[in-house]
Design a protein around this motif. Structure first.
Motif, PDB file in Angstrom:
ATOM      1  N   GLU A  14       0.837  -1.209   0.000  1.00 24.42           N
ATOM      2  CA  GLU A  14       0.000   0.000   0.000  1.00 24.42           C
ATOM      3  C   GLU A  14       0.870   1.257   0.000  1.00 24.42           C
ATOM      4  OE1 GLU A  14      -3.236   2.183  -0.451  1.00 24.42           O
ATOM      5  OE2 GLU A  14      -3.246   0.014  -0.447  1.00 24.42           O
ATOM      6  N   ALA A  15       1.949   1.233   0.772  1.00 26.00           N
ATOM      7  CA  ALA A  15       2.861   2.378   0.814  1.00 26.00           C
ATOM      8  C   ALA A  15       3.503   2.594  -0.558  1.00 26.00           C
ATOM      9  CB  ALA A  15       3.930   2.168   1.880  1.00 26.00           C
ATOM     10  N   LEU A  16       3.900   1.514  -1.226  1.00 30.53           N
ATOM     11  CA  LEU A  16       4.498   1.634  -2.555  1.00 30.53           C
ATOM     12  C   LEU A  16       3.488   2.137  -3.573  1.00 30.53           C
ATOM     13  CD1 LEU A  16       6.764  -1.547  -2.672  1.00 30.53           C
ATOM     14  CD2 LEU A  16       7.491   0.843  -2.549  1.00 30.53           C
ATOM     15  N   LEU A  17       2.257   1.676  -3.485  1.00 29.99           N
ATOM     16  CA  LEU A  17       1.213   2.160  -4.389  1.00 29.99           C
ATOM     17  C   LEU A  17       0.956   3.651  -4.170  1.00 29.99           C
ATOM     18  CD1 LEU A  17      -1.328  -0.812  -4.290  1.00 29.99           C
ATOM     19  CD2 LEU A  17       0.062  -0.075  -6.226  1.00 29.99           C
ATOM     20  N   THR A  18       0.906   4.057  -2.913  1.00 30.19           N
ATOM     21  CA  THR A  18       0.711   5.473  -2.599  1.00 30.19           C
ATOM     22  C   THR A  18       1.877   6.303  -3.126  1.00 30.19           C
ATOM     23  OG1 THR A  18      -0.582   4.918  -0.635  1.00 30.19           O
ATOM     24  CG2 THR A  18       0.384   7.127  -0.712  1.00 30.19           C
ATOM     25  N   LEU A  19       3.093   5.812  -2.919  1.00 34.13           N
ATOM     26  CA  LEU A  19       4.275   6.509  -3.412  1.00 34.13           C
ATOM     27  C   LEU A  19       4.227   6.617  -4.943  1.00 34.13           C
ATOM     28  CD1 LEU A  19       7.001   7.808  -2.838  1.00 34.13           C
ATOM     29  CD2 LEU A  19       8.016   5.526  -2.934  1.00 34.13           C
ATOM     30  N   GLY A  20       3.833   5.555  -5.606  1.00 38.28           N
ATOM     31  CA  GLY A  20       3.717   5.581  -7.065  1.00 38.28           C
ATOM     32  C   GLY A  20       2.707   6.606  -7.541  1.00 38.28           C
ATOM     33  N   ARG A  21       1.567   6.689  -6.855  1.00 38.12           N
ATOM     34  CA  ARG A  21       0.549   7.689  -7.217  1.00 38.12           C
ATOM     35  C   ARG A  21       1.083   9.101  -7.021  1.00 38.12           C
ATOM     36  NH1 ARG A  21      -3.039   3.724  -5.014  1.00 38.12           N
ATOM     37  NH2 ARG A  21      -2.880   4.654  -2.962  1.00 38.12           N
ATOM     38  N   LEU A  22       1.799   9.315  -5.933  1.00 35.71           N
ATOM     39  CA  LEU A  22       2.363  10.640  -5.668  1.00 35.71           C
ATOM     40  C   LEU A  22       3.407  11.019  -6.713  1.00 35.71           C
ATOM     41  CD1 LEU A  22       2.705  10.486  -1.777  1.00 35.71           C
ATOM     42  CD2 LEU A  22       1.067  11.837  -3.096  1.00 35.71           C
ATOM     43  N   VAL A  23       4.235  10.074  -7.101  1.00 35.41           N
ATOM     44  CA  VAL A  23       5.234  10.330  -8.135  1.00 35.41           C
ATOM     45  C   VAL A  23       4.540  10.671  -9.448  1.00 35.41           C
ATOM     46  CG1 VAL A  23       7.043   9.257  -9.551  1.00 35.41           C
ATOM     47  CG2 VAL A  23       7.078   8.984  -7.075  1.00 35.41           C
ATOM     48  N   ASP A  24       3.487   9.935  -9.790  1.00 36.40           N
ATOM     49  CA  ASP A  24       2.721  10.242 -11.006  1.00 36.40           C
ATOM     50  C   ASP A  24       2.156  11.659 -10.964  1.00 36.40           C
ATOM     51  OD1 ASP A  24       3.180   7.807 -12.213  1.00 36.40           O
ATOM     52  OD2 ASP A  24       1.259   6.933 -11.599  1.00 36.40           O
ATOM     53  N   GLN A  25       1.629  12.067  -9.821  1.00 37.01           N
ATOM     54  CA  GLN A  25       1.070  13.409  -9.681  1.00 37.01           C
ATOM     55  C   GLN A  25       2.156  14.471  -9.862  1.00 37.01           C
ATOM     56  OE1 GLN A  25      -0.959  13.691  -5.927  1.00 37.01           O
ATOM     57  NE2 GLN A  25      -2.466  12.132  -6.461  1.00 37.01           N
ATOM     58  N   VAL A  26       3.302  14.249  -9.260  1.00 37.24           N
ATOM     59  CA  VAL A  26       4.407  15.214  -9.376  1.00 37.24           C
ATOM     60  C   VAL A  26       4.873  15.311 -10.822  1.00 37.24           C
ATOM     61  CG1 VAL A  26       6.836  15.614  -8.762  1.00 37.24           C
ATOM     62  CG2 VAL A  26       5.193  15.011  -6.994  1.00 37.24           C
ATOM     63  N   LEU A  27       5.026  14.182 -11.500  1.00 38.71           N
ATOM     64  CA  LEU A  27       5.459  14.203 -12.893  1.00 38.71           C
ATOM     65  C   LEU A  27       4.445  14.928 -13.778  1.00 38.71           C
ATOM     66  CD1 LEU A  27       6.944  10.608 -13.248  1.00 38.71           C
ATOM     67  CD2 LEU A  27       8.190  12.779 -13.104  1.00 38.71           C
ATOM     68  N   GLU A  28       3.177  14.740 -13.521  1.00 38.54           N
ATOM     69  CA  GLU A  28       2.141  15.434 -14.286  1.00 38.54           C
ATOM     70  C   GLU A  28       2.199  16.934 -14.025  1.00 38.54           C
ATOM     71  OE1 GLU A  28      -1.121  16.015 -16.880  1.00 38.54           O
ATOM     72  OE2 GLU A  28       0.413  14.488 -16.659  1.00 38.54           O
ATOM     73  N   ARG A  29       2.407  17.326 -12.778  1.00 39.73           N
ATOM     74  CA  ARG A  29       2.515  18.758 -12.461  1.00 39.73           C
ATOM     75  C   ARG A  29       3.737  19.379 -13.133  1.00 39.73           C
ATOM     76  NH1 ARG A  29       0.927  18.379  -6.070  1.00 39.73           N
ATOM     77  NH2 ARG A  29      -1.269  17.939  -6.421  1.00 39.73           N
ATOM     78  N   ILE A  30       4.835  18.643 -13.179  1.00 45.72           N
ATOM     79  CA  ILE A  30       6.039  19.134 -13.858  1.00 45.72           C
ATOM     80  C   ILE A  30       5.754  19.318 -15.343  1.00 45.72           C
ATOM     81  CG2 ILE A  30       8.369  18.473 -14.605  1.00 45.72           C
ATOM     82  CD1 ILE A  30       8.719  17.185 -11.807  1.00 45.72           C
ATOM     83  N   ARG A  31       5.084  18.346 -15.959  1.00 45.40           N
ATOM     84  CA  ARG A  31       4.753  18.437 -17.379  1.00 45.40           C
ATOM     85  C   ARG A  31       3.872  19.655 -17.654  1.00 45.40           C
ATOM     86  NH1 ARG A  31       0.929  17.787 -20.680  1.00 45.40           N
ATOM     87  NH2 ARG A  31      -0.591  17.057 -19.187  1.00 45.40           N
ATOM     88  N   ILE A  32       2.880  19.868 -16.803  1.00 48.81           N
ATOM     89  CA  ILE A  32       1.980  21.013 -16.969  1.00 48.81           C
ATOM     90  C   ILE A  32       2.740  22.326 -16.793  1.00 48.81           C
ATOM     91  CG2 ILE A  32       0.033  22.236 -15.904  1.00 48.81           C
ATOM     92  CD1 ILE A  32      -1.191  19.425 -15.359  1.00 48.81           C
ATOM     93  N   GLN A  33       3.605  22.392 -15.799  1.00 48.69           N
ATOM     94  CA  GLN A  33       4.372  23.625 -15.562  1.00 48.69           C
ATOM     95  C   GLN A  33       5.293  23.929 -16.737  1.00 48.69           C
ATOM     96  OE1 GLN A  33       3.864  25.915 -13.425  1.00 48.69           O
ATOM     97  NE2 GLN A  33       5.604  27.181 -13.985  1.00 48.69           N
ATOM     98  N   ARG A  34       5.942  22.908 -17.281  1.00 45.40           N
ATOM     99  CA  ARG A  34       6.814  23.122 -18.441  1.00 45.40           C
ATOM    100  C   ARG A  34       6.004  23.637 -19.629  1.00 45.40           C
ATOM    101  NH1 ARG A  34      10.728  17.826 -18.073  1.00 45.40           N
ATOM    102  NH2 ARG A  34      12.103  18.678 -16.486  1.00 45.40           N
ATOM    103  N   ALA A  35       4.820  23.072 -19.828  1.00 43.56           N
ATOM    104  CA  ALA A  35       3.963  23.527 -20.923  1.00 43.56           C
ATOM    105  C   ALA A  35       3.556  24.982 -20.713  1.00 43.56           C
ATOM    106  CB  ALA A  35       2.727  22.633 -21.038  1.00 43.56           C
TER     107      ALA A  35
END
Length: 71
Positions: A14-35
């Motif tokens: 569960e901790a790894l799944l949560t960490l994976g979701r958080l990493v996905d969110q951060v990567l998406e925010r980075i992509r949006i900010q770069r755009a």
């Protein structure tokens, strides 16, 4: 003892799944900010005149600089 180990594995998964979701969110925010930055730079460049005005007895120089990124 077996129940304790299963609970530990479940909580680790569960901790790894949560960490994976958080990493996905951060990567998406980075992509949006770069755009957003790319869009802002393109808009700013298109707002600039294609060339500086020619004025008698005045020398004009300009340059476009990209600010350092705060990411």
């Amino acid at each position: 003892m077996r129940h304790h180990r299963t609970a530990h594995v479940d909580s680790a998964q569960e901790a790894l799944l949560t960490l994976g979701r958080l990493v996905d969110q951060v990567l998406e925010r980075i992509r949006i900010q770069r755009a957003r930055v790319e869009l802002a730079e393109a808009l700013q460049r298109h707002l600039l005149p294609p060339q500086l005005p020619q004025l008698p007895h005045i020398a004009i120089a300009a340059r476009y600089t990209v600010p350092s990124q705060c990411t």
